[in-house]
Each structure stands twice: as structure tokens, then as C-alpha cells.
Design an enzyme around this catalytic site. Structure first.
Site, mmCIF file in Angstrom:
data_model
loop_
_atom_site.group_PDB
_atom_site.id
_atom_site.type_symbol
_atom_site.label_atom_id
_atom_site.label_comp_id
_atom_site.label_asym_id
_atom_site.label_seq_id
_atom_site.Cartn_x
_atom_site.Cartn_y
_atom_site.Cartn_z
ATOM 1 N N LYS A 133 0.977 12.334 -6.094
ATOM 2 C CA LYS A 133 1.692 13.616 -6.211
ATOM 3 C C LYS A 133 2.175 13.871 -7.634
ATOM 4 O O LYS A 133 2.195 15.007 -8.078
ATOM 5 C CB LYS A 133 2.902 13.634 -5.271
ATOM 6 C CG LYS A 133 2.586 13.963 -3.841
ATOM 7 C CD LYS A 133 3.847 14.385 -3.115
ATOM 8 C CE LYS A 133 3.535 14.797 -1.691
ATOM 9 N NZ LYS A 133 4.771 15.033 -0.924
ATOM 10 N N LYS B 211 4.394 1.144 -10.197
ATOM 11 C CA LYS B 211 4.554 2.512 -9.684
ATOM 12 C C LYS B 211 5.602 3.341 -10.435
ATOM 13 O O LYS B 211 6.189 4.273 -9.892
ATOM 14 C CB LYS B 211 4.865 2.540 -8.175
ATOM 15 C CG LYS B 211 3.996 1.671 -7.319
ATOM 16 C CD LYS B 211 2.536 1.705 -7.675
ATOM 17 C CE LYS B 211 1.856 3.007 -7.332
ATOM 18 N NZ LYS B 211 0.428 2.985 -7.773
ATOM 19 N N SER C 143 6.021 5.651 -3.758
ATOM 20 C CA SER C 143 4.713 5.509 -4.403
ATOM 21 C C SER C 143 4.079 4.155 -4.049
ATOM 22 O O SER C 143 2.881 4.057 -3.747
ATOM 23 C CB SER C 143 4.908 5.653 -5.917
ATOM 24 O OG SER C 143 3.689 5.614 -6.585
ATOM 25 N N HIS D 43 3.579 -6.260 -15.969
ATOM 26 C CA HIS D 43 4.610 -5.996 -14.949
ATOM 27 C C HIS D 43 5.607 -7.160 -14.876
ATOM 28 O O HIS D 43 6.425 -7.216 -13.963
ATOM 29 C CB HIS D 43 3.972 -5.851 -13.562
ATOM 30 C CG HIS D 43 3.212 -4.583 -13.340
ATOM 31 N ND1 HIS D 43 3.630 -3.365 -13.802
ATOM 32 C CD2 HIS D 43 2.069 -4.347 -12.638
ATOM 33 C CE1 HIS D 43 2.763 -2.432 -13.417
ATOM 34 N NE2 HIS D 43 1.812 -3.003 -12.722
HETATM 35 P P1 A3P Z 1 3.156 9.020 -7.086
HETATM 36 O O1 A3P Z 1 2.588 8.021 -6.142
HETATM 37 O O2 A3P Z 1 4.595 9.327 -6.800
HETATM 38 O O3 A3P Z 1 2.330 10.265 -7.204
HETATM 39 P P2 A3P Z 1 1.723 3.435 -11.838
HETATM 40 O O4 A3P Z 1 0.713 3.952 -12.784
HETATM 41 O O5 A3P Z 1 2.855 2.692 -12.492
HETATM 42 O O6 A3P Z 1 1.094 2.675 -10.722
HETATM 43 O O7 A3P Z 1 2.471 4.686 -11.202
HETATM 44 C C1 A3P Z 1 1.752 5.572 -10.391
HETATM 45 C C2 A3P Z 1 2.602 6.804 -10.206
HETATM 46 O O8 A3P Z 1 2.604 7.559 -11.434
HETATM 47 C C3 A3P Z 1 2.023 7.717 -9.120
HETATM 48 O O9 A3P Z 1 3.164 8.363 -8.549
HETATM 49 C C4 A3P Z 1 1.191 8.668 -9.976
HETATM 50 O O10 A3P Z 1 0.868 9.874 -9.339
HETATM 51 C C5 A3P Z 1 2.135 8.878 -11.150
HETATM 52 N N1 A3P Z 1 1.446 9.439 -12.326
HETATM 53 C C6 A3P Z 1 0.381 8.950 -12.983
HETATM 54 N N2 A3P Z 1 -0.013 9.803 -13.956
HETATM 55 C C7 A3P Z 1 0.836 10.850 -13.914
HETATM 56 C C8 A3P Z 1 0.928 12.079 -14.666
HETATM 57 N N3 A3P Z 1 0.075 12.395 -15.617
HETATM 58 N N4 A3P Z 1 1.927 12.927 -14.338
HETATM 59 C C9 A3P Z 1 2.794 12.633 -13.349
HETATM 60 N N5 A3P Z 1 2.758 11.498 -12.599
HETATM 61 C C10 A3P Z 1 1.770 10.625 -12.880
#
Ligand code: A3P
Length: 290
Positions: free
Chosen positions: A250, A45, A130, A100
Site C-alpha cells: 500500500k 518493513k 506490513s 537488519h
Molecule cells: P506496506 O506493506 O505498508 O505497503 P521494507 O522494504 O522495509 O520491507 O518495507 C516495505 C514497506 O515499504 C511496504 O509497506 C512497502 O509498500 C513500503 N514501500 C516501499 N517503497 C515505497 C515507496 N516508494 N513509497 C511508499 N512506501 C513504500
């Protein structure tokens, strides 16, 4: 339902059984890392999917095809997950992988290789928020309970991939020297173009101005939400229920303020600061969001 219904325990870490098996972890341990591999490492996340959107185009001279045609988990596959075996032979050098895992659990070939690492950190308060929603949507993850309960589990490492502090500290290992590039989610939000240029320079790669613009456009949150190869819409709803919350939820800095009471924040900060004492990374807690 309890942890053992959903997770196997690997060197003390909970890993979802649906994505990891004894076999996939054996495969991981004996994986042959090559010198020109690039490995994206994150605590879950922290912006993994975002970098999986960017990295392939930086390594292939700006060709958007992989990002538009291959799901992210096959495009920049996790070293430890079951799906890697089905794609690894199709990857062309330089290969890009995700993991991870904490530093000390990497495959032994990693330590003798020159493979480069991109490590993304994110404010742990936004990580926990998240992660909380992710645990609500994933049927392969334990129900998170209330936000306070989930935060307690996060602080004690009773969540997938263990404690955030252990992960971040493990990857701050001086042995890595200039093999590792540290970036933060917050920097990506503030100036994704600047981050992409740092990654390009770290990898010794170049992109034309047009290709750079295309990558920036493609990895914008609103565009990634539309990309079925990156928004996890290919995963059936029974595994990942995005009807209430989207995986690309978000995409902002500081959503923790909508979830933490002042008591919970004080407790969280105290635990994390104590565990990060003596490191130069404690500042991540409140950087750019107060
Ligand atoms: P949120 O849940 O706060 O929106 P991961 O890919 O490590 O699982 O992380 C997911 C988080 O990265 C989510 O956060 C997701 O919305 C955010 N994320 C993914 N792509 C993004 C982008 N292009 N711009 C901003 N946040 C992004």
C-alpha cells in the site's frame, strides 16, 4: 510447522534459513567495513526497499542505471544474507549496504570504521501490519496466524529480527555521534525531496536539479511497483507469493487503523510505551497518523 523449521537462531534472533546460513553469518561477522561505506539499517518493513531505490543514485551522481538493471538485494546487499558474497567484489566505492541487525551485533570492523549509517524507523503499528502481510506471502516465513496472534508474537520478539523496541533502542546509541542519520518512513511519505536532501547533505554529496527530479520520480511508489528490479517479481512465486498481496503493498501511513481493534491498540501502545520509557523515541507510536 514451527519456528525451527523456518528460522535459525542467531544471538537470540530468528533469521530466515533461506536467506541466512552459518557461513553467511560468519562472513558477516568478519566483514571488513570501509570508512567510506554507507550502511542502511532498518527493522524489517520500515522502508528498506524504498531507500535501496534512492541511495545508489545519490552515491553515483544521479546515474539511474543500477536501479534499473540490478535487483535491490544485489544493488544494496544485506551484509548478513547469503547473496552478499556473490556481489561484494563487484561493488565500487563508495559501497552501499543494508542490514537488519541491531547495533551490538554489527561486525567488529564497523565499530572501528567511520562508515555512515542511515537508520529508518516507522510507526511500529504500520510495521506490524506490513510484516503480517509479508509473512503471508513468504513461504520461507512462518504462517503468521491471525493478525492478533501475529501482533502478540511481534510484541514478544517472536518474529524475524526480534523485538522492534530492542532494535530501535540499540541504534539510538550516543557512541554513533554524527555517523548516523535518523529518518522516518513518515517523513519520506510527507516530503521525500526534503529527506533526499538531508541524506545528500549527510553524505556530503550533491545532485543536479534534473538528477534530483529523476530520483524522486523513480522512487515514487507507482514507479517502483513497475520496476522489476525493485518489486521482487524476480523472486519465484513459490518463495514469495504476490498473487494476493504485493510486496509493494500500500505504501501509506496509518494502514494500522484498518487492522487494530481498540483493545489491541491499547495493549500494543501500553507495551511499546513501557519499553520505550526514558527514550525520546516513544513519540513514533502516534506521530502524524492520528
Ligand atoms: P506496506 O506493506 O505498508 O505497503 P521494507 O522494504 O522495509 O520491507 O518495507 C516495505 C514497506 O515499504 C511496504 O509497506 C512497502 O509498500 C513500503 N514501500 C516501499 N517503497 C515505497 C515507496 N516508494 N513509497 C511508499 N512506501 C513504500
Amino acid at each position: 510447522m514451527e519456528n525451527s523449521d523456518f528460522y535459525l537462531v542467531y544471538n537470540g534472533l530468528f533469521l530466515p534459513k533461506s536467506l541466512h546460513t552459518e557461513d553467511s553469518l560468519k562472513y558477516f561477522e568478519s566483514f571488513q567495513v570501509q570508512d567510506d561505506d554507507v550502511i542502511l539499517i532498518t527493522y524489517p518493513k520500515s522502508g528498506t526497499t524504498w531507500m535501496q531505490e534512492i541511495l545508489p543514485s545519490l552515491l553515483n551522481g544521479g546515474d539511474p542505471t543500477p536501479v534499473l538493471t540490478i535487483p535491490n538485494w544485489l544493488r544494496v546487499p544485506w551484509l548478513e544474507e547469503v547473496s552478499i558474497a556473490e556481489v561484494v567484489d563487484r561493488l565500487t566505492a563508495p559501497r552501499a549496504f543494508t542490514s537488519h541487525m541491531p547495533y551490538h551485533l554489527m561486525p567488529s570492523s564497523f565499530f572501528s570504521s567511520k562508515a555512515k549509517v542511515i537508520y529508518i524507523t516507522r510507526n511500529p503499528k504500520d510495521v506490524v501490519v506490513s510484516n503480517y502481510y509479508f509473512n503471508q506471502m513468504g513461504s520461507f516465513l512462518l504462517d503468521p496466524g491471525t493478525f492478533e496472534e501475529f501482533t502478540d508474537n511481534f510484541l514478544t520478539g517472536n518474529v524475524i529480527f526480534g523485538k522492534w523496541t530492542d532494535h530501535v533502542k540499540s541504534w539510538k546509541n550516543p557512541d554513533l555521534g554524527d555517523r548516523i542519520l535518523y529518518i522516518t518512513y513518515e517523513e519520506m511519505i510527507q516530503d521525500v525531496c526534503g529527506v533526499i536532501k538531508r541524506v545528500l547533505s549527510f553524505l556530503g554529496r550533491q545532485l543536479s536539479e534534473d538528477a534530483l527530479k529523476r530520483v524522486i520520480e523513480q522512487c515514487a511508489f507507482k514507479n517502483m511497483k513497475q520496476n522489476n528490479m525493485s518489486n521482487y517479481s524476480l523472486v519465484p512465486q513459490e518463495h514469495l507469493d504476490q498473487s494476493k498481496v504485493s510486496f509493494l503493498r500500500k505504501g501509506v501511513v496509518g494502514d494500522w487503523k484498518n487492522h487494530f481493534s481498540s483493545e489491541l491498540e491499547a495493549k500494543f501502545n501500553a507495551v511499546i510505551s513501557e519499553e520505550m520509557k526514558g527514550t525520546d523515541i516513544g513519540c513514533l507510536l502516534d506521530e502524524e497518523d492520528n
